[in-house]
Design an enzyme around this catalytic site. Structure first.
Site, PDB file in Angstrom:
ATOM      1  CG  HIS A  20      22.928  51.558 -32.404  1.00  0.00           C
ATOM      2  ND1 HIS A  20      23.835  52.090 -31.491  1.00  0.00           N
ATOM      3  CD2 HIS A  20      22.484  50.404 -31.833  1.00  0.00           C
ATOM      4  CE1 HIS A  20      23.905  51.303 -30.437  1.00  0.00           C
ATOM      5  NE2 HIS A  20      23.111  50.275 -30.612  1.00  0.00           N
ATOM      6  CE  LYS A  23      22.806  52.130 -22.342  1.00  0.00           C
ATOM      7  NZ  LYS A  23      22.018  51.278 -23.271  1.00  0.00           N
ATOM      8  CE1 TYR A  59      24.328  43.053 -32.193  1.00  0.00           C
ATOM      9  CE2 TYR A  59      25.449  42.708 -30.107  1.00  0.00           C
ATOM     10  CZ  TYR A  59      24.783  43.536 -30.990  1.00  0.00           C
ATOM     11  OH  TYR A  59      24.570  44.855 -30.657  1.00  0.00           O
ATOM     12  CG  HIS A 117      26.986  44.536 -24.539  1.00  0.00           C
ATOM     13  ND1 HIS A 117      26.791  43.663 -25.587  1.00  0.00           N
ATOM     14  CD2 HIS A 117      26.501  45.743 -24.974  1.00  0.00           C
ATOM     15  CE1 HIS A 117      26.232  44.299 -26.605  1.00  0.00           C
ATOM     16  NE2 HIS A 117      26.056  45.554 -26.253  1.00  0.00           N
ATOM     17  NE  ARG A 174      26.872  49.191 -29.269  1.00  0.00           N
ATOM     18  CZ  ARG A 174      27.859  49.096 -28.383  1.00  0.00           C
ATOM     19  NH1 ARG A 174      29.057  49.564 -28.697  1.00  0.00           N
ATOM     20  NH2 ARG A 174      27.657  48.541 -27.208  1.00  0.00           N
ATOM     21  NE  ARG A 228      26.148  51.934 -26.180  1.00  0.00           N
ATOM     22  CZ  ARG A 228      27.033  51.359 -25.374  1.00  0.00           C
ATOM     23  NH1 ARG A 228      28.237  51.923 -25.197  1.00  0.00           N
ATOM     24  NH2 ARG A 228      26.744  50.236 -24.745  1.00  0.00           N
TER      25      ARG A 228
END
Length: 361
Positions: free
Chosen positions: A281, A175, A316, A307, A284, A150
Site C-alpha cells: 500500500h 473499494k 498527501y 477517494h 499507492r 490498492r
C-alpha cells in the site's frame, strides 16, 4: 485481527436450520458485500456473541452492544477504525438480518483515532526497492506504483481489463463497489505481455486437464456457462495452486494472494536498507504524493485514487518533499557546514580563530 473460520458451522451449531451464520452470509451475498467484508462482519458478530456468553443476539439489547464497544476501546485498546468496523457489523446484524434495528447507541467510550501521516517512499527509494522485489510480486508492485491501485485491486485484474492501446487499466469492483479507469504505465506494457504469454500457456495446460476455470462475479457463471474458461476472464496474476469452491464444488485457480506480495515487498525494503515500514500500500501513497509533486491537480489525483472525499486526498499534501507550504527552514539559511561551522556563503563569514576572546569585565 484473527481470521474467522471459513467453514459454515454457524454461531449456534445446535440451532435449527437456517443457522444465524448462514443467514448472515446469505444476506451479505444478496447485497453483494465483498468476501473481506463478509469475513470481518462474521468475525465481529461471533466476538459479540462470545462476549455475552453465547446468548442469541435476538435476546440482547442496545446496552449489550454499548458494553461490547466500550470493552473494545477500554480493555482491548483497539483503534477507532476497528471499533467502527465492529459497530457496522452489529448494526448490519440487527437491521438487515434480525430486523430489529437498534435505537440510538449511547454511553459508548469511543476509541481515539491517531492522526498519522502515510508512509511515502521517495522516487529514489522506489527505484531501489522495485527491482529487489523481483518476479511476479515485483511486476505487481510496479503496477501498484504506476497506477495507484490498492493491492487487492491490482491482484484481481483480469486480462480483459488491460487496454494496451489506450494505456488504461480498468479497476472493477474497487473499494465501495466502484469501477474506475487509471493509467497503465507504458514501461510495463512489454513486461505484462511477456507475463501474459506465460499465463496463457498455463491456462492451456489447465484446460487440457479439465481445469482452467476462474470464479466469475455475480450470476455470470449461470448466464454464460463457458465464460469461466474464456481467456479474457482469466486473472492476470493467477495463483500457483487450484482450490475447490465449497459452494459449487468446482476447482478454480484464484488470483495471487496478497500475503505473497506483502512478504516480498517487506524483504526487498530490508535488503535496500530502508527503515520505513514499507508495504504494497506504500506504493499507492507514493503514487499520489509524486503526482502532486509533479503539479497535477488534486481533483485529478482524487479521481485516480477513487477517494470519495477530496479531504482524504489532501493528506498527501502534508508529505510532499518541499514541505507543507514550501517553507524553507531558517537553519538552512545560516550556511552551517556538517560540523556546525559557518561557511563563506552570502553575508555569513567564518569565525576568526586568531584572537582569543578576552573577558573585559
Amino acid at each position: 485481527m484473527a481470521e474467522p473460520d471459513p467453514r459454515p458451522l454457524g454461531f449456534f451449531p445446535g440451532s435449527p436450520v437456517p443457522r444465524l451464520y448462514d443467514r448472515v452470509v446469505a444476506v451479505m451475498r444478496t447485497r453483494r458485500y465483498s468476501r473481506r467484508t463478509e469475513k470481518a462482519y462474521a468475525y465481529w458478530i461471533g466476538r459479540f456473541i462470545r462476549f455475552r456468553g453465547g446468548v442469541h443476539p435476538r435476546l440482547l439489547s442496545v446496552e449489550d452492544v454499548s458494553a461490547f464497544l466500550t470493552h473494545l476501546a477500554v480493555e482491548e485498546r483497539v483503534a477507532e477504525s476497528t471499533q467502527n468496523q465492529a459497530l457496522a457489523a452489529l448494526l448490519f446484524l440487527y437491521d438487515k438480518v434480525l430486523s430489529q434495528p437498534l435505537h440510538r447507541i449511547e454511553a459508548v467510550v469511543r476509541a481515539q483515532k491517531p492522526k498519522r501521516l502515510p508512509v511515502v517512499l521517495s522516487r529514489e527509494e522506489v527505484a531501489v526497492v522495485l527491482p529487489l522485489v523481483g518476479g511476479v510480486p515485483g511486476l505487481v508492485s510496479a503496477l501498484l506504483y504506476g497506477s495507484g491501485a490498492r493491492v487487492e485491486e491490482g491482484l484481481s485484474v483480469r486480462v480483459k481489463d488491460l487496454d494496451f492501446d489506450r494505456g488504461e487499466l480498468v479497476i472493477r469492483d474497487g473499494k465501495g463497489m466502484k469501477d474506475r479507469v487509471t493509467m497503465l504505465p507504458q514501461c510495463l506494457h512489454e513486461p505484462l505481455r511477456a507475463h501474459l504469454r506465460v499465463v496463457r500457456k498455463q491456462q492451456v495446460a489447465d484446460l487440457g486437464m479439465g481445469l482452467g476455470r476462474v470464479p466469475l462475479p455475480d450470476a455470470l457463471a449461470r448466464k454464460y456457462p463457458n465464460a469461466d474458461r474464456a481467456w479474457g476472464w482469466q486473472w492476470v496474476f493467477p495463483a500457483s495452486r487450484h482450490y475447490t469452491d465449497r459452494v459449487t464444488g468446482i476447482r478454480h485457480r484464484h488470483h495471487l494472494h496478497a500475503s505473497v506480495v506483502e512478504k516480498a515487498v517487506r524483504q526487498a525494503a530490508l535488503r535496500a536498507g530502508i527503515a520505513k515500514h514499507v508495504t504494497p500500500h506504500t506504493f499507492r501513497h507514493s503514487f499520489a504524493t509524486h503526482l502532486l509533486e509533479d503539479g497535477y491537480d488534486i481533483r485529478t489525483v482524487q479521481e485516480l485514487l477513487s477517494h470519495r472525499d477530496v479531504r482524504t486526498t489532501m493528506i498527501y499534501t502534508h508529505v510532499l518533499n518541499r514541505g507543507v507550504r514550501g517553507v524553507r527552514s531558517p537553519l538552512d539559511g545560516l550556511g552551517l557546514g556538517p560540523d556546525g561551522s559557518r561557511r563563506r556563503t552570502g553575508i555569513i563569514r567564518p569565525a576568526r580563530q586568531d584572537k582569543p576572546l578576552v573577558d573585559k569585565g
